[in-house]
Design a protein around this motif. Structure first.
Motif, PDB file in Angstrom:
ATOM      1  N   PRO A 105      32.839  28.189  37.008  1.00 34.35           N
ATOM      2  CA  PRO A 105      34.271  28.198  36.684  1.00 34.35           C
ATOM      3  C   PRO A 105      34.717  29.412  35.879  1.00 34.35           C
ATOM      4  CG  PRO A 105      33.348  26.012  36.324  1.00 34.35           C
ATOM      5  CD  PRO A 105      32.191  26.920  36.626  1.00 34.35           C
ATOM      6  N   GLN A 106      33.962  29.772  34.847  1.00 33.02           N
ATOM      7  CA  GLN A 106      34.364  30.896  34.004  1.00 33.02           C
ATOM      8  C   GLN A 106      34.371  32.203  34.773  1.00 33.02           C
ATOM      9  OE1 GLN A 106      31.747  31.784  30.652  1.00 33.02           O
ATOM     10  NE2 GLN A 106      33.504  32.272  29.368  1.00 33.02           N
ATOM     11  N   VAL A 107      33.432  32.366  35.689  1.00 34.39           N
ATOM     12  CA  VAL A 107      33.379  33.592  36.486  1.00 34.39           C
ATOM     13  C   VAL A 107      34.550  33.641  37.460  1.00 34.39           C
ATOM     14  CG1 VAL A 107      32.050  34.851  38.218  1.00 34.39           C
ATOM     15  CG2 VAL A 107      30.888  33.847  36.250  1.00 34.39           C
ATOM     16  N   LEU A 108      34.818  32.530  38.149  1.00 41.04           N
ATOM     17  CA  LEU A 108      35.934  32.500  39.095  1.00 41.04           C
ATOM     18  C   LEU A 108      37.263  32.755  38.388  1.00 41.04           C
ATOM     19  CD1 LEU A 108      34.975  29.446  41.354  1.00 41.04           C
ATOM     20  CD2 LEU A 108      34.734  31.875  41.895  1.00 41.04           C
ATOM     21  N   GLU A 109      37.462  32.136  37.242  1.00 40.16           N
ATOM     22  CA  GLU A 109      38.706  32.323  36.497  1.00 40.16           C
ATOM     23  C   GLU A 109      38.864  33.779  36.070  1.00 40.16           C
ATOM     24  OE1 GLU A 109      41.146  30.374  32.715  1.00 40.16           O
ATOM     25  OE2 GLU A 109      39.058  29.796  33.101  1.00 40.16           O
ATOM     26  N   SER A 110      37.780  34.373  35.582  1.00 37.69           N
ATOM     27  CA  SER A 110      37.847  35.765  35.138  1.00 37.69           C
ATOM     28  C   SER A 110      38.109  36.707  36.302  1.00 37.69           C
ATOM     29  CB  SER A 110      36.550  36.147  34.425  1.00 37.69           C
ATOM     30  OG  SER A 110      36.349  35.336  33.285  1.00 37.69           O
ATOM     31  N   LEU A 111      37.475  36.444  37.435  1.00 41.85           N
ATOM     32  CA  LEU A 111      37.737  37.278  38.619  1.00 41.85           C
ATOM     33  C   LEU A 111      39.193  37.163  39.049  1.00 41.85           C
ATOM     34  CD1 LEU A 111      34.477  36.677  40.698  1.00 41.85           C
ATOM     35  CD2 LEU A 111      35.256  38.861  39.762  1.00 41.85           C
ATOM     36  N   ALA A 112      39.772  35.976  38.940  1.00 42.84           N
ATOM     37  CA  ALA A 112      41.186  35.801  39.298  1.00 42.84           C
ATOM     38  C   ALA A 112      42.068  36.696  38.435  1.00 42.84           C
ATOM     39  CB  ALA A 112      41.587  34.335  39.140  1.00 42.84           C
ATOM     40  N   PRO A 142      46.995  39.849  44.907  1.00 45.70           N
ATOM     41  CA  PRO A 142      47.312  38.415  44.846  1.00 45.70           C
ATOM     42  C   PRO A 142      46.482  37.552  45.787  1.00 45.70           C
ATOM     43  CG  PRO A 142      49.056  39.623  45.964  1.00 45.70           C
ATOM     44  CD  PRO A 142      48.153  40.647  45.350  1.00 45.70           C
ATOM     45  N   LYS A 143      46.132  38.072  46.962  1.00 45.61           N
ATOM     46  CA  LYS A 143      45.335  37.265  47.895  1.00 45.61           C
ATOM     47  C   LYS A 143      43.963  36.955  47.312  1.00 45.61           C
ATOM     48  CE  LYS A 143      47.570  38.793  52.194  1.00 45.61           C
ATOM     49  NZ  LYS A 143      47.368  39.470  53.505  1.00 45.61           N
ATOM     50  N   ASP A 144      43.349  37.954  46.677  1.00 44.99           N
ATOM     51  CA  ASP A 144      42.041  37.731  46.059  1.00 44.99           C
ATOM     52  C   ASP A 144      42.177  36.811  44.844  1.00 44.99           C
ATOM     53  OD1 ASP A 144      40.510  39.333  47.831  1.00 44.99           O
ATOM     54  OD2 ASP A 144      41.216  41.126  46.806  1.00 44.99           O
ATOM     55  N   THR A 145      43.268  36.967  44.102  1.00 46.75           N
ATOM     56  CA  THR A 145      43.514  36.074  42.971  1.00 46.75           C
ATOM     57  C   THR A 145      43.602  34.628  43.452  1.00 46.75           C
ATOM     58  OG1 THR A 145      44.702  37.790  41.739  1.00 46.75           O
ATOM     59  CG2 THR A 145      45.140  35.514  41.113  1.00 46.75           C
ATOM     60  N   LEU A 146      44.377  34.398  44.510  1.00 50.00           N
ATOM     61  CA  LEU A 146      44.525  33.049  45.048  1.00 50.00           C
ATOM     62  C   LEU A 146      43.207  32.504  45.583  1.00 50.00           C
ATOM     63  CD1 LEU A 146      47.969  33.254  46.894  1.00 50.00           C
ATOM     64  CD2 LEU A 146      47.410  31.860  44.889  1.00 50.00           C
TER      65      LEU A 146
END
Length: 374
Positions: free
Chosen positions: A315-322, A331-335
């Protein structure tokens, strides 16, 4: 985040029977699977969201089959344990709705090692959540009592899983995680000894053990280093064990950050990755988060992308990458990061707001800004 340094000793409120301890220590060890040291990382097929959906659908038979298949793969080749670990991490969830479903799974399949272990993982997570993350003198007796009651239940389930499958490294790790929470060094050491007799190549056992030896839990850097050195006799069979050599310096880096010394932390993280090697996902995560804190977005993206490759769905990695992709106006990668996060966890308000920004992104607002690497 506040650490648990200088915690007082809190003994378990539960008692594990002598018969269970004896069982842990006498199960015969088996031959070690052979793993070469130079090979690509096995692909990840475990998906936390899909596993949780199967649980919500009460598709217990499929869950048993899939989780058992990951265990069989690990027993043949310890280098594939990542799938097994990610799969059981799906149940390390704070969602209270999962509790009754896990109870039903165990009741309907009492001889299912995955069912008992999944519930154990859920209960350990609930126990730490009940305790909170404050120092011991800022934590109430009621919180400690609730934590220990939940850990009691978790250990019973983990021991049941071990009795059903003595080679379950993740189950030994769950007992060690519980022992860490209640400062039961005797239980931790006995479980480590039993785990190393039956699943010595299990990264899960070694990682839970080295984390239990962190100074904030009453251990020391020296003890961490000795355990990491001990693990190296198995590294030719499971190359991931090399990464244990980097854990002490990651912890030193965390302490340096808490002391507001980011430069010192960076030196420790660099050293940790030098020691732990390119398979060290925790090292990349720690350094990547520091790069993000320092506003070094390209470096943060590089490290966190590598961490996500080595251990997906953190979770922490995905959130930081967003957030990094949002900085680069992607925005597409953020989503994509937030949508993956949503498959197994509920995002907080900040991540929800970021999601709204990405959904309503106006491309005409981008003018000469950096996009980050693809």
């Amino acid at each position: 985040m506040t650490t648990f340094t200088k915690r007082k000793k809190i003994k378990f409120l539960w008692i594990v029977s002598g018969e269970a301890l004896t069982f842990l220590l006498v199960v015969a060890a088996s031959g070690l699977a052979h793993v070469t040291t130079r090979r690509p990382l096995p692909p990840f097929t475990a998906n936390k969201g899909e596993l949780l959906q199967k649980l919500r659908d009460r598709n217990f038979q499929d869950l048993d089959g899939q989780l058992n298949s990951y265990q069989v793969a690990f027993e043949k080749d310890a280098f594939t344990e990542g799938n097994l670990a990610v799969a059981f991490e799906a149940f390390c969830s704070p969602d209270p709705a999962l509790g009754p479903l896990l109870d039903e799974w165990v009741a309907k399949n009492p001889n299912s090692y995955p069912a008992h272990l999944a519930r154990a993982e859920y209960l350990v997570t609930a126990a730490y959540q009940a305790r909170g993350d404050q120092y011991a003198d800022e934590t109430s007796a009621g919180q400690f009592a609730e934590m220990n009651a939940l850990l009691n239940k978790a250990v019973k389930d983990a021991l049941a899983a071990i009795k059903l499958n003595a080679k379950s490294g993740v189950a030994y790790a769950a007992v060690i995680d519980a022992a860490r929470g209640s400062s039961d060094d005797d239980m931790r050491e006995r479980t480590l000894a039993a785990g190393l007799k039956n699943a010595p190549l299990s990264m899960a056992i070694w990682v839970s053990s080295i984390r239990a030896l962190q100074p904030r839990w009453g251990g020391s850097y020296g003890a961490m280093e000795r355990l990491a050195a001990e693990a190296q006799k198995y590294a030719a069979q499971n190359p991931k064990l090399v990464t244990l050599k980097g854990f002490p310096d990651v912890e030193r880096g965390r302490v340096a950050l808490s002391d507001n010394d980011p430069e010192g932390a960076m030196r420790f993280y660099d050293q940790a990755l030098q020691e732990g090697g390119d398979l060290f996902n925790s090292g990349y995560t720690s350094r990547g988060l520091l790069f993000l804190r320092l506003g070094r977005y390209d470096d943060a993206l590089r490290d966190l992308d590598r961490a996500n490759h080595l251990r997906p769905q953190e979770p922490q990695v995905l959130e930081s990458l967003a957030y990094i992709y949002a900085h680069f106006k992607r925005p597409k990668d953020t989503l994509a990061m937030i949508q993956e996060y949503r498959t197994f966890a509920e995002p907080g308000p900040d991540l929800v707001n970021l999601e709204l920004w990405a959904q309503n992104f106006d491309p005409t607002s981008v003018s000469g800004s950096r996009k980050g690497r693809d």
